[in-house]
Design an enzyme around this catalytic site. Sequence first.
Site, PDB file in Angstrom:
ATOM      1  N   GLU A  59      30.079  41.229  45.034  1.00  0.00           N
ATOM      2  CA  GLU A  59      31.395  40.753  44.602  1.00  0.00           C
ATOM      3  C   GLU A  59      31.295  39.445  43.818  1.00  0.00           C
ATOM      4  O   GLU A  59      32.026  39.227  42.858  1.00  0.00           O
ATOM      5  CB  GLU A  59      32.335  40.588  45.805  1.00  0.00           C
ATOM      6  CG  GLU A  59      32.747  41.908  46.452  1.00  0.00           C
ATOM      7  CD  GLU A  59      33.513  42.831  45.507  1.00  0.00           C
ATOM      8  OE1 GLU A  59      34.000  42.360  44.468  1.00  0.00           O
ATOM      9  OE2 GLU A  59      33.607  44.029  45.819  1.00  0.00           O
ATOM     10  N   TYR A 142      40.616  37.085  45.962  1.00  0.00           N
ATOM     11  CA  TYR A 142      40.115  38.427  45.650  1.00  0.00           C
ATOM     12  C   TYR A 142      38.852  38.756  46.436  1.00  0.00           C
ATOM     13  O   TYR A 142      38.759  39.795  47.104  1.00  0.00           O
ATOM     14  CB  TYR A 142      39.834  38.605  44.141  1.00  0.00           C
ATOM     15  CG  TYR A 142      38.956  39.821  43.948  1.00  0.00           C
ATOM     16  CD1 TYR A 142      39.481  41.090  44.098  1.00  0.00           C
ATOM     17  CD2 TYR A 142      37.571  39.693  43.755  1.00  0.00           C
ATOM     18  CE1 TYR A 142      38.679  42.209  44.039  1.00  0.00           C
ATOM     19  CE2 TYR A 142      36.769  40.801  43.697  1.00  0.00           C
ATOM     20  CZ  TYR A 142      37.316  42.059  43.835  1.00  0.00           C
ATOM     21  OH  TYR A 142      36.523  43.161  43.804  1.00  0.00           O
ATOM     22  N   ASP A 160      42.257  42.055  41.748  1.00  0.00           N
ATOM     23  CA  ASP A 160      41.519  41.500  40.613  1.00  0.00           C
ATOM     24  C   ASP A 160      42.216  41.910  39.320  1.00  0.00           C
ATOM     25  O   ASP A 160      43.331  42.427  39.351  1.00  0.00           O
ATOM     26  CB  ASP A 160      40.067  41.985  40.647  1.00  0.00           C
ATOM     27  CG  ASP A 160      39.976  43.458  40.339  1.00  0.00           C
ATOM     28  OD1 ASP A 160      41.013  44.157  40.421  1.00  0.00           O
ATOM     29  OD2 ASP A 160      38.882  43.935  39.991  1.00  0.00           O
TER      30      ASP A 160
END
Length: 379
Positions: A59, A142, A160
């Site tokens: 991520e 996020y 996102d």
Amino acid sequence: MFRPSPYEALQVLPPEERELSGKERLLLASGPLLSWYRREKRDLPWRENRDPYRIWISEIMLQQTRVEAVKPYFFRFFEHFPRISDLAAAPEEELLKCWEGLGYYSRARNIKKAAEILTEKYNGIFPESYGEILALPGIGSYTAGAIASIAFELPVPAVDGNVLRVLSRVTGSFDDILKQSTKKKMEALVSEVIQPGSAGDFNQALIETGAMICIPGGAPLCSQCPFFTVCAARSQGLTEKLPVKTPKKKRKIEEKTVLLLEYQDKIAIRKRREDGLLASLYEFVNVPGQLSAEEAGALLDQEVWPEPLPEAKHIFSHVEWHMGGYFVSLKEMPESLPGEESGPALFLTWEEIRKEYPVPNAFAVYKKYLDQRYGGEEE
DNA sequence: AAGACGGGGGA
DNA sequence: TCCCCAGTCTT
């Protein structure tokens, strides 16, 4: 006696006569969305399992970075740092070298800080609460949502750019998706419909829809979209108008002169400042402005014959570097070098620099020049 | 709320 | 050229 219809009593129109709310659209589509995702999802390295360490690193790498760019870095990362404790113990230099070329280098520094916290405060185990995850360096709403939902099935949103685009179209929202208030609204919306047990897949399905169907830049592939039947933008012909994004500003231009200084087969590099652009990475000696060969030579306080190098342009998000340069063979080791802000110069062979020191791609033209001059990767 | 922060791919 | 990308942090 007058009796209002149920719909009148509720002050809403019957379903066939009114627009669906965003929440209703998402609720109606959630089943098909999950089925579509489980059937069509891409086979990506970080989807191999739900190890929070792997999810976390993926991520972070994926922040503002395309999937294809991340893949090779993702594999290499775990060869260098198999466990979180390896990361915590590693020199920042090694981590930066591993990150070289990926951009946004504060991500790498934050990863290391977070790894130290995870090792010291959490005994090397990832915390399983949204708040604790969010508190780690480099993890915003996020990424915290992504880790919490994918690794731990917590029913929290992971909104996102993809999700913003999908939801603004599905719900027919004209809110500017660059505003943080819009992101908050969308997070609230997802929070209302996300279910424990499918939270990770639900968030990833929204993201996957944005990446594969409701794509940026081109026309969305509505015929294949799991939201086809409920999408406001599609049914109202608004896919061209949504999402709304405000225009951005122009970049500043900075002129630079790069000096490849050679002394006894070694080249000068120096470490950049610890803050600002390309912080703590290494660079070739350079000075502001476009200097002539005479001006460049005059900076060095000894008799030299600068050889012109190719010009180069590098574009960052908010600034452009326009570079010229000279190769200069020094007869004696200089006392000091031009360029005020950075640290002292190191003279190293190009081989050492290429292997051990992170020099960002803004200098690619000059790196390539040195590859050819000293023999780098064979071509 | 606005700016800083990389690099690359595609129109 | 310009836009965009599985965003976050600082001012």
